[in-house]
Design a protein around this motif. Structure first.
Motif, mmCIF file in Angstrom:
data_model
loop_
_atom_site.group_PDB
_atom_site.id
_atom_site.type_symbol
_atom_site.label_atom_id
_atom_site.label_comp_id
_atom_site.label_asym_id
_atom_site.label_seq_id
_atom_site.Cartn_x
_atom_site.Cartn_y
_atom_site.Cartn_z
ATOM 1 N N GLN A 177 0.827 -1.203 0.000
ATOM 2 C CA GLN A 177 0.000 0.000 0.000
ATOM 3 C C GLN A 177 0.865 1.259 0.000
ATOM 4 N N PHE A 178 1.962 1.218 0.748
ATOM 5 C CA PHE A 178 2.843 2.376 0.845
ATOM 6 C C PHE A 178 3.794 2.479 -0.338
ATOM 7 N N LEU A 179 4.448 1.381 -0.686
ATOM 8 C CA LEU A 179 5.513 1.452 -1.688
ATOM 9 C C LEU A 179 4.990 1.686 -3.095
ATOM 10 N N THR A 180 3.719 1.396 -3.343
ATOM 11 C CA THR A 180 3.165 1.750 -4.649
ATOM 12 C C THR A 180 3.032 3.261 -4.811
ATOM 13 N N GLY A 208 -1.209 10.922 4.386
ATOM 14 C CA GLY A 208 -2.336 10.540 3.545
ATOM 15 C C GLY A 208 -3.029 9.280 4.019
ATOM 16 N N PHE A 209 -2.253 8.356 4.559
ATOM 17 C CA PHE A 209 -2.824 7.097 5.057
ATOM 18 C C PHE A 209 -3.170 7.157 6.545
ATOM 19 N N GLU A 210 -3.004 8.332 7.145
ATOM 20 C CA GLU A 210 -3.304 8.536 8.565
ATOM 21 C C GLU A 210 -2.663 7.444 9.423
ATOM 22 N N TYR A 211 -1.392 7.211 9.169
ATOM 23 C CA TYR A 211 -0.676 6.221 9.965
ATOM 24 C C TYR A 211 -0.199 6.891 11.249
ATOM 25 N N MET A 228 10.811 4.093 1.925
ATOM 26 C CA MET A 228 10.396 5.265 1.153
ATOM 27 C C MET A 228 11.309 6.456 1.432
ATOM 28 N N ALA A 229 11.627 6.661 2.699
ATOM 29 C CA ALA A 229 12.500 7.774 3.054
ATOM 30 C C ALA A 229 13.885 7.597 2.441
ATOM 31 N N GLU A 230 14.369 6.371 2.419
ATOM 32 C CA GLU A 230 15.669 6.080 1.822
ATOM 33 C C GLU A 230 15.678 6.395 0.333
ATOM 34 N N ILE A 231 14.614 6.045 -0.363
ATOM 35 C CA ILE A 231 14.585 6.164 -1.822
ATOM 36 C C ILE A 231 14.137 7.552 -2.269
ATOM 37 N N ALA A 232 13.076 8.076 -1.645
ATOM 38 C CA ALA A 232 12.451 9.311 -2.127
ATOM 39 C C ALA A 232 12.616 10.496 -1.182
ATOM 40 N N GLY A 233 13.171 10.274 0.018
ATOM 41 C CA GLY A 233 13.368 11.350 0.973
ATOM 42 C C GLY A 233 12.322 11.365 2.070
ATOM 43 N N ASP A 234 12.673 12.001 3.177
ATOM 44 C CA ASP A 234 11.799 12.025 4.346
ATOM 45 C C ASP A 234 10.455 12.686 4.050
ATOM 46 N N GLU A 235 10.459 13.784 3.300
ATOM 47 C CA GLU A 235 9.208 14.503 3.049
ATOM 48 C C GLU A 235 8.225 13.646 2.258
ATOM 49 N N ALA A 236 8.724 12.926 1.262
ATOM 50 C CA ALA A 236 7.838 12.056 0.482
ATOM 51 C C ALA A 236 7.227 10.977 1.373
ATOM 52 N N ALA A 237 8.043 10.396 2.259
ATOM 53 C CA ALA A 237 7.530 9.365 3.162
ATOM 54 C C ALA A 237 6.500 9.947 4.118
ATOM 55 N N GLN A 238 6.757 11.142 4.628
ATOM 56 C CA GLN A 238 5.820 11.758 5.565
ATOM 57 C C GLN A 238 4.504 12.148 4.889
ATOM 58 N N MET A 239 4.573 12.543 3.631
ATOM 59 C CA MET A 239 3.340 12.853 2.889
ATOM 60 C C MET A 239 2.457 11.613 2.782
ATOM 61 N N VAL A 240 3.069 10.480 2.470
ATOM 62 C CA VAL A 240 2.302 9.239 2.352
ATOM 63 C C VAL A 240 1.777 8.821 3.723
ATOM 64 N N GLN A 241 2.600 8.950 4.740
ATOM 65 C CA GLN A 241 2.150 8.622 6.094
ATOM 66 C C GLN A 241 0.932 9.444 6.476
#
Length: 227
Positions: free
Chosen positions: A26-29, A180-183, A165-178
């Motif tokens: 769900q996250f990595l897509t 969005g999914f209300e994790y 996600m943070a490793e590949i796309a950066g912390d901000e991209a990972a936090q945006m997804v987090q």
């Protein structure tokens, strides 16, 4: 020139724990400029935890990937007996930027000889099997050793996915997804680890675990003996 997409490969198999796969999936897509492939040893439909994942690609037909991920489950040590499959996993891992697993998927990586001398984690109940494959067990939710990233049991797969996600796309991209999914975990019980679970709950869980342990250890030892 457009940059080639980042290729994510999940390899699933019968009797897999579906959340080990579906949580990280769900996250990595949501990785920017990425494509995700779902493969299995034989291809086709794969039954897991009451769900059927349809039309998976035979792993032998996957040319390569940038990240390979193995979820765990009851069938992890069973599929680890399949030498043709393990050979394909080694081939794909050799060309990957990241070799990863969730839960007892680490035991599959171990059976393929990918954990020797590496720090790794898995579900707390099965960490004692990691040394069979030359791994150094670490009791953490996510463990990285070089290009190897392993996640702990089941729900740790989401923490694992955010780390990747943070490793590949950066912390901000990972936090945006987090976001969005209300994790924002707030479990109603503090019973998620042996250290915090009530003694009686832990005892009852261990009774269930002991029923599985002889078969799983025997399969793990058989896979380790072939290395």
């Amino acid at each position: 020139m457009t940059e080639a997409p980042f290729r994510v490969l999940f390899i699933i198999y019968p009797n897999m724990t579906q959340l080990d796969f579906t949580g990280p999936h769900q996250f990595l897509t949501r990785l920017p400029n990425s494509v995700t492939t779902i493969a299995s040893p034989a291809g086709g439909d794969v039954k897991a935890d009451g769900l059927v994942f349809a039309q998976t690609v035979p792993v032998a037909q996957v040319a390569g990937c940038d990240l390979v991920c193995l979820p765990g489950g009851a069938g992890a040590t069973e599929v680890s007996q399949d030498q043709d499959f393990l050979a394909e996993l080694r081939r794909l891992a050799a060309g990957s930027r990241y070799v990863t697993s969730v839960c007892t998927g680490a035991l599959i990586l171990g059976a393929a000889g990918l954990l020797r001398g590496k720090r790794a984690t898995t579900h707390w109940a099965w960490q004692d099997l990691l040394p069979l494959f030359g791994a150094i067990p670490v009791a953490e939710r996510v463990v990285r050793d070089g290009n190897l990233i392993t996640g702990g049991g089941v729900t740790a797969g989401i923490d694992f996915a955010l780390t990747v996600m943070a490793e590949i796309a950066g912390d901000e991209a990972a936090q945006m997804v987090q976001l969005g999914f209300e994790y924002a975990p707030a479990p109603p019980f503090d019973s998620g680890t042996p250290e915090t679970a009530p003694a009686e709950i832990l005892r009852r869980y261990q009774v269930v675990q002991r029923r599985m342990a002889p078969k799983r250890r025997a399969e793990a030892e058989a896979a380790a003996a072939r290395l």
